[in-house]
Design a protein around this motif. Structure first.
Motif, PDB file in Angstrom:
ATOM      1  N   ARG A  69      20.315  -3.266  20.324  1.00  0.00           N
ATOM      2  CA  ARG A  69      21.600  -3.829  19.712  1.00  0.00           C
ATOM      3  C   ARG A  69      22.754  -2.843  20.135  1.00  0.00           C
ATOM      4  O   ARG A  69      23.884  -3.416  20.487  1.00  0.00           O
ATOM      5  CB  ARG A  69      21.648  -3.551  18.214  1.00  0.00           C
ATOM      6  N   ASN A  73      25.821  -4.044  22.466  1.00  0.00           N
ATOM      7  CA  ASN A  73      27.207  -4.004  21.870  1.00  0.00           C
ATOM      8  C   ASN A  73      28.183  -3.173  22.917  1.00  0.00           C
ATOM      9  O   ASN A  73      29.148  -3.434  23.171  1.00  0.00           O
ATOM     10  CB  ASN A  73      27.175  -3.336  20.532  1.00  0.00           C
ATOM     11  N   HIS A 369      21.851 -13.742  13.904  1.00  0.00           N
ATOM     12  CA  HIS A 369      22.810 -14.063  12.903  1.00  0.00           C
ATOM     13  C   HIS A 369      24.269 -13.288  12.962  1.00  0.00           C
ATOM     14  O   HIS A 369      25.175 -13.646  12.457  1.00  0.00           O
ATOM     15  CB  HIS A 369      22.217 -14.009  11.492  1.00  0.00           C
ATOM     16  N   SER A 370      24.224 -12.223  13.767  1.00  0.00           N
ATOM     17  CA  SER A 370      25.195 -11.259  13.734  1.00  0.00           C
ATOM     18  C   SER A 370      25.926 -11.153  15.165  1.00  0.00           C
ATOM     19  O   SER A 370      27.085 -10.921  15.338  1.00  0.00           O
ATOM     20  CB  SER A 370      24.819  -9.829  13.105  1.00  0.00           C
ATOM     21  N   GLN A 373      29.291 -12.979  17.657  1.00  0.00           N
ATOM     22  CA  GLN A 373      30.743 -12.379  18.098  1.00  0.00           C
ATOM     23  C   GLN A 373      30.651 -12.043  19.454  1.00  0.00           C
ATOM     24  O   GLN A 373      31.711 -12.125  20.149  1.00  0.00           O
ATOM     25  CB  GLN A 373      31.184 -11.636  17.177  1.00  0.00           C
ATOM     26  N   THR A 401      30.559 -16.983   3.513  1.00  0.00           N
ATOM     27  CA  THR A 401      31.578 -16.266   2.959  1.00  0.00           C
ATOM     28  C   THR A 401      32.785 -16.742   3.485  1.00  0.00           C
ATOM     29  O   THR A 401      32.834 -17.327   4.628  1.00  0.00           O
ATOM     30  CB  THR A 401      31.553 -14.735   2.677  1.00  0.00           C
TER      31      THR A 401
ATOM     32  N   GLN B  11      24.848  -2.082  13.287  1.00  0.00           N
ATOM     33  CA  GLN B  11      25.283  -3.001  12.329  1.00  0.00           C
ATOM     34  C   GLN B  11      26.835  -3.110  12.333  1.00  0.00           C
ATOM     35  O   GLN B  11      27.586  -2.290  12.478  1.00  0.00           O
ATOM     36  CB  GLN B  11      24.699  -2.243  10.963  1.00  0.00           C
ATOM     37  N   LYS B  12      27.349  -4.385  12.074  1.00  0.00           N
ATOM     38  CA  LYS B  12      28.626  -4.618  12.011  1.00  0.00           C
ATOM     39  C   LYS B  12      29.322  -4.051  10.693  1.00  0.00           C
ATOM     40  O   LYS B  12      28.881  -4.397   9.380  1.00  0.00           O
ATOM     41  CB  LYS B  12      29.039  -6.172  11.879  1.00  0.00           C
ATOM     42  N   SER B  14      31.798  -3.506   7.880  1.00  0.00           N
ATOM     43  CA  SER B  14      32.830  -4.147   6.946  1.00  0.00           C
ATOM     44  C   SER B  14      33.793  -3.482   6.483  1.00  0.00           C
ATOM     45  O   SER B  14      34.967  -3.596   6.288  1.00  0.00           O
ATOM     46  CB  SER B  14      32.208  -5.215   5.953  1.00  0.00           C
ATOM     47  N   TRP B  37      27.906  -5.989   7.127  1.00  0.00           N
ATOM     48  CA  TRP B  37      27.971  -7.313   6.886  1.00  0.00           C
ATOM     49  C   TRP B  37      27.261  -8.101   7.982  1.00  0.00           C
ATOM     50  O   TRP B  37      27.141  -7.428   9.104  1.00  0.00           O
ATOM     51  CB  TRP B  37      29.501  -7.865   6.604  1.00  0.00           C
ATOM     52  N   ASP B  38      26.824  -9.399   7.556  1.00  0.00           N
ATOM     53  CA  ASP B  38      26.481 -10.120   8.696  1.00  0.00           C
ATOM     54  C   ASP B  38      25.215  -9.919   9.260  1.00  0.00           C
ATOM     55  O   ASP B  38      24.667 -10.424  10.212  1.00  0.00           O
ATOM     56  CB  ASP B  38      27.675 -10.443   9.940  1.00  0.00           C
ATOM     57  N   ASN B  39      24.355  -9.142   8.695  1.00  0.00           N
ATOM     58  CA  ASN B  39      22.980  -8.929   8.688  1.00  0.00           C
ATOM     59  C   ASN B  39      21.939  -9.411   7.932  1.00  0.00           C
ATOM     60  O   ASN B  39      22.382  -9.895   6.837  1.00  0.00           O
ATOM     61  CB  ASN B  39      22.828  -7.435   8.745  1.00  0.00           C
ATOM     62  N   GLU B  40      20.629  -9.618   8.241  1.00  0.00           N
ATOM     63  CA  GLU B  40      19.639  -9.990   7.255  1.00  0.00           C
ATOM     64  C   GLU B  40      19.464  -9.061   6.378  1.00  0.00           C
ATOM     65  O   GLU B  40      19.311  -9.307   5.021  1.00  0.00           O
ATOM     66  CB  GLU B  40      18.577 -10.531   8.044  1.00  0.00           C
ATOM     67  N   ASP B  76      26.458  -9.559   2.260  1.00  0.00           N
ATOM     68  CA  ASP B  76      27.439  -8.838   2.909  1.00  0.00           C
ATOM     69  C   ASP B  76      28.241  -7.636   2.029  1.00  0.00           C
ATOM     70  O   ASP B  76      28.434  -8.231   0.869  1.00  0.00           O
ATOM     71  CB  ASP B  76      28.440  -9.513   3.488  1.00  0.00           C
ATOM     72  N   MET B  78      31.375  -6.730   0.880  1.00  0.00           N
ATOM     73  CA  MET B  78      32.624  -7.334   0.909  1.00  0.00           C
ATOM     74  C   MET B  78      33.669  -6.250   0.911  1.00  0.00           C
ATOM     75  O   MET B  78      34.782  -6.251   1.433  1.00  0.00           O
ATOM     76  CB  MET B  78      33.103  -8.552   0.221  1.00  0.00           C
ATOM     77  N   SER B  93      28.713 -10.249  -1.242  1.00  0.00           N
ATOM     78  CA  SER B  93      29.037 -11.766  -0.875  1.00  0.00           C
ATOM     79  C   SER B  93      28.102 -12.779  -1.882  1.00  0.00           C
ATOM     80  O   SER B  93      28.110 -13.588  -1.876  1.00  0.00           O
ATOM     81  CB  SER B  93      28.517 -12.121   0.549  1.00  0.00           C
ATOM     82  N   ASP B 272      33.469  -4.883  14.327  1.00  0.00           N
ATOM     83  CA  ASP B 272      32.391  -5.969  14.589  1.00  0.00           C
ATOM     84  C   ASP B 272      31.744  -5.752  15.775  1.00  0.00           C
ATOM     85  O   ASP B 272      30.656  -6.324  16.162  1.00  0.00           O
ATOM     86  CB  ASP B 272      33.073  -7.273  14.517  1.00  0.00           C
ATOM     87  N   GLU B 274      30.025  -3.192  16.117  1.00  0.00           N
ATOM     88  CA  GLU B 274      28.886  -2.401  15.393  1.00  0.00           C
ATOM     89  C   GLU B 274      29.177  -0.958  15.851  1.00  0.00           C
ATOM     90  O   GLU B 274      28.304  -0.159  16.179  1.00  0.00           O
ATOM     91  CB  GLU B 274      27.550  -2.851  15.961  1.00  0.00           C
TER      92      GLU B 274
END
Lengths: 611, 284
Positions: A69, A73, A369-370, A373, A401, B11-12, B14, B37-40, B76, B78, B93, B272, B274
């Motif tokens: 990842r 990125n 899922h991420s 973007q 969300t 990881q993104k 937040s 956020w936005d990860n499993e 997530d 938030m 979330s 975002d 990461e």
């Protein structure tokens, strides 16, 4: 149709007995759904219980690796930067800039390599260690190939510096591991060679260099023939090596970890001023000599060979087959395309190779899922099919969300993808309605410019008002502004609320004319007219006369319109009769109030002022 | 603005928040928390920029930020706030509000308290209690206020099991600020707006794309003048007198910068793409 280059691998689906049951499947944007069907060719009715699951098959596992990842990125940043500076790349600095970009990519690969190597030797458990080791060798191969492509295609090193670059390349990838070989092969030579390669500000021409080298080479040969080193077999073989004697070199095979190491060493001692175009002769013979007929070339060998032959398309094709994800070929091809090295021949799908690879890579990102973007930017730089691909993918991102929804919407709005904006806002509005968040639903429908949905939500508001006697989300309705015009029902809602406000502020005359205009302008739905007329009652009962005679006539007309338009019912039941009773009473009261108001207003208007 | 360190963290991010330094203490800014956020599987993590034994020639700390510990977070992240030195409140979330406790002796995080149904939807269409994301949280020991997509504002006390008060409303919060303003926005830019009075040239460039998170600077030295400058710097619209210097803090722009936090001379932000960016020398 192109022929397959190899047999496709077979993947077994756990739990599904493909011998006995038929399987069916359907493609998704990045995945495949597979399940059993009851359709069976052999027996008509098979009562055997089958596998009850639907399986989702994803092809791209790498996307889920933590370390890769970082590669995705960081390289995304480099990719976008490269596209952005494209217009500024001109003339001499262009090549330097492109080389710098290439080195950036490589340093990112190296960073991931380091990290993964650390994990592989950390020794957590054998299975993941093995997995990491596989990844490490894969990344290592990628860096090796990229580095060679940089030297040959991007740097485009001419004869002379070419060998130096190749030396660096080999040292970087091979000699780190095997320091012993560096000692033996490098001991006496660097000092001699430094005299020939005075690099910075090298004023010697290639011919001068060749002559000097030739001279030295002949000197060495003379020494060998004169038997200067006869007393020491070690020194003699060293001398032979320095003369580029292949047999002598091959004797040291254990120290040469692979054929390209052998190749570069050979070139160093026999053809240091080799031209790029001649490389592939030596490469092929080095490969053959090194393997010696014992083993056959591996995919990596074929890729490197294709590079030495300057066959870029072959390099990319072989890499696409050998590597497990599209990252490498997508980014390398894009960079080579910026170097103007790819002829644009169209593939079967109407786009060129660069675009095809970028589209594949970006689609893979959208399956995650991420990382979707990142995918957006890649689609942006695919001129032919990028936009439509983005339109298809972006609607399918799950929106858990509002924050995520807003980010997706921003992507769409920036690119004027109005259809997708509308569609996403509709989904969110529907969710909000289901959760009884009417204000939220209304905002979303306004943002989507969706008149039909705005009407639906407004109806809900009005129904709520009828049931509860008050409005929710007043701050939203009071501040609709021009958005009120989106749908008639919404306009009515806004104006009706305004009526209530005017009434609350005791501005009865204004409230009265607004109320009347709501009916006469046909904005109010017929079903609501009774409520409006009932709202008029308190205004009619006021001490002062509020409705003028003209207005009263209008109100009466509306009432008659409403009552005469009642459908004739068949057999009325008890409930209906009761309802009808209530209705009749209301109508009676209204008629009375209107008549009284008419009388008073006529008198008032007929009188002189002050009398 | 000197060096800024970047680190890619898979990881993104937040939210990023500095751990508050106790007033009157000689401790320097050292630790920050992040939420993903936005990860499993999402995580709340604690990072340190502190001393690893390498000081450079100026006596400053070298090297980039290191992970101290992390803990799984459902949904997530938030919003994130430090409740006190050891406790972090996270808004999820899934509608859940969690208080995490940091144990410095063995460098772990654990769940100290949780309100799982702080925010939920009720309505004819939703099943008996479908969750609503909790979008924001603020704390002032011992109270925690949370707000969510269901339109509720909840008031919790750290030691109580239930919400103290619940108000149904629709509100958006925006913090206000003294003369240093930091903004990070959806288009990936991070700007420093400096309206302190002895700075030249107002730039009329109001370069903001998309949604912003404006943030308040805890400039320690300016505590006394905070209220004065609140009135003077940002509310004057006279262009002749106004001077705001606007500087971009990130070297190159990629994806959205979701969150930033400033404490003393240190700034941390998360994107975002990461990556987490840290600088320790904001005002040099």
């Amino acid at each position: 149709m192109e022929e397959l280059d190899g047999e496709p691998t077979v993947t077994l689906i756990p739990g599904v007995n493909s011998q006995k049951k038929q399987m069916c499947f359907d493609w998704g944007p990045g995945e495949m759904l597979v399940c059993e069907t009851s359709f069976n060719k052999k027996e008509k009715s098979d009562m055997m219980p089958g596998c009850p699951f639907i399986h989702i098959i994803r092809k791209n596992e790498d996307v889920y690796s933590q370390i890769l990842r970082k590669l995705f990125n960081e390289s995304h940043g480099i990719f976008v930067g490269l596209q952005r500076i494209e217009e500024e790349l001109t003339g001499k600095s262009r090549k330097t800039q492109l080389v710098r970009v290439s080195k950036n990519y490589r340093s990112v690969i190296r960073a991931c390599l380091e990290e993964m190597h650390q994990l592989a030797i950390a020794g957590k458990d054998p299975a993941s260690d093995r997995q990491f080791s596989i990844q490490v060798s894969s990344l290592s191969a990628m860096e090796l190939i990229w580095n060679l492509c940089e030297i040959l295609f991007i740097e485009v090193a001419p004869a002379g510096p070419l060998l130096l670059h190749l030396l660096d390349w080999v040292q970087l990838h091979v000699c780190e591991v095997d320091s012993l070989s560096a000692d033996v092969l490098g001991s006496e030579n660097p000092s001699k060679h430094e005299r020939f390669w005075n690099l910075p500000g090298n004023t010697q021409t290639l011919t001068e260099l060749e002559l000097k080298w030739q001279h030295w080479h002949e000197g060495c040969e003379r020494h060998l023939q004169d038997g200067t080193f006869a007393s020491s077999p070690h020194l003699e073989s060293l001398c032979k090596i320095m003369l580029g004697d292949e047999a002598a070199l091959l004797e040291q095979k254990e120290l040469l970890s692979n054929w390209y190491h052998f190749l570069v060493t050979r070139l160093l001692y026999s053809h240091p001023t080799v031209k790029p175009m001649d490389l592939h002769f030596y490469a092929q013979s080095s490969l053959d000599l090194f393997l010696g007929g014992e083993s056959s070339p591996e995919p990596l060998d074929n890729i490197l060979m294709a590079a030495f032959e300057f066959d870029i398309h072959q390099v990319i094709k072989e890499c696409s087959i050998a590597l497990s994800n599209w990252w490498f070929v997508a980014h390398l091809t894009d960079l080579l395309d910026h170097c103007k090295l790819l002829q644009s021949h169209n593939l079967y799908f109407g786009s060129n190779m660069r675009e095809f690879l970028l589209l594949e890579y970006a689609s893979g990102l959208f399956a995650h899922h991420s990382l979707w973007q990142l995918g957006v930017d890649y689609f942006d730089y695919c001129p032919e099919l990028g936009r439509v691909s983005l339109e298809l993918h972006i609607e399918r991102i799950p929106l858990s969300t509002e924050q995520k929804a807003l980010k997706v919407l921003r992507v769409c709005e920036q690119r004027q993808m109005t259809e997708q904006v509308r569609s996403i806002c509709k989904i969110l509005a529907m969710k909000a309605v289901r959760n009884n968040r009417l204000g939220s639903a209304l905002s979303w429908s306004i943002r989507a410019k969706d008149a039909a949905f705005a009407t639906l939500v407004s109806d809900r508001f009005l129904r709520d008002y009828c049931e509860r006697g008050c409005f929710s989300d007043l701050d939203l309705i009071d501040n609709l502004g021009p958005a009120m015009m989106l749908s008639d029902r919404l306009t009515f809602l806004g104006k009706y609320r305004e009526f209530h406000r005017l009434y609350g502020e005791k501005r009865f005359v204004d409230a009265a004319s607004l109320l009347l205009s709501l009916m006469t302008s046909q904005i109010a739905p017929r079903t609501f007219w009774m409520t409006l007329l009932t709202d008029a009652l308190p205004l009619l009962e006021q001490k002062q006369v509020i409705f003028s005679a003209e207005q009263t006539y209008e109100l009466m007309r509306c009432l008659e319109d409403l009552t005469s338009g009642r459908p004739v019912r068949g057999e009325p039941d008890a409930q209906q009769l009761q309802d009808d009773d209530v209705e009749t009473t209301k109508v009676e009261m209204l008629r009375l109030a209107l008549a009284r108001n008419l009388a008073r207003s006529i008198i008032k208007e007929g009188s002189l002022e002050g009398s | 603005m000197e060096e800024i360190y970047a680190k890619f963290v898979s990881q993104k991010i937040s939210k990023t928040r500095w751990r508050p330094v106790p007033p009157g203490s000689l401790q320097t800014v050292e630790t920050f928390a992040t939420g993903s956020w936005d990860n499993e599987e999402n995580y709340v993590s604690l990072w340190s920029i502190g001393d690893f034994g390498n000081l450079d020639s100026d006596g400053g700390f070298e090297g980039d930020h290191q992970l101290l510990c992390d803990i799984r977070h459902h949904g997530d992240v938030m919003d994130l706030q430090f409740f006190d030195q050891e406790r972090i409140v996270a808004a999820s979330s899934t509608g859940c509000v969690t208080v995490f406790l940091h144990h410095p002796n063995n460098q772990t995080l654990s769940v100290s308290q949780q309100w799982t149904t702080a925010h939920y939807h009720t309505g004819p269409g939703s099943p008996s209690c479908s969750s609503a994301p909790c979008t924001g949280v603020v704390c002032s020991n011992p109270e925690i206020v949370t707000v969510g997509e269901d339109g509720r504002i909840n008031l919790f006390r750290a030691d109580h099991k239930e919400a103290i008060r619940t108000i149904v409303w629709e509100v958006h919060f925006h913090p206000s600020n003294p003369d240093h303003l930091f903004t990070c926005s959806e288009d990936g830019s991070l700007w420093h707006w400096d309206a302190s009075t002895d700075v030249p040239e107002k730039s009329s460039l109001f370069h903001q794309g998309g949604r912003n998170s404006t943030f308040l600077s805890h400039s320690i030295s300016n505590q006394a003048n905070v209220h004065q400058s609140l009135i003077s710097s940002w509310l004057i619209t006279d262009p002749a007198k106004d001077r705001i210097e606007i500087t971009s803090l990130l070297p190159n722009r990629t994806l959205s910068v979701n969150s930033l936090d400033v404490l003393g001379p240190c700034l941390v932000c998360g994107t975002d793409a990461e990556a987490i960016y840290v600088t320790r020398q904001l005002f040099s």
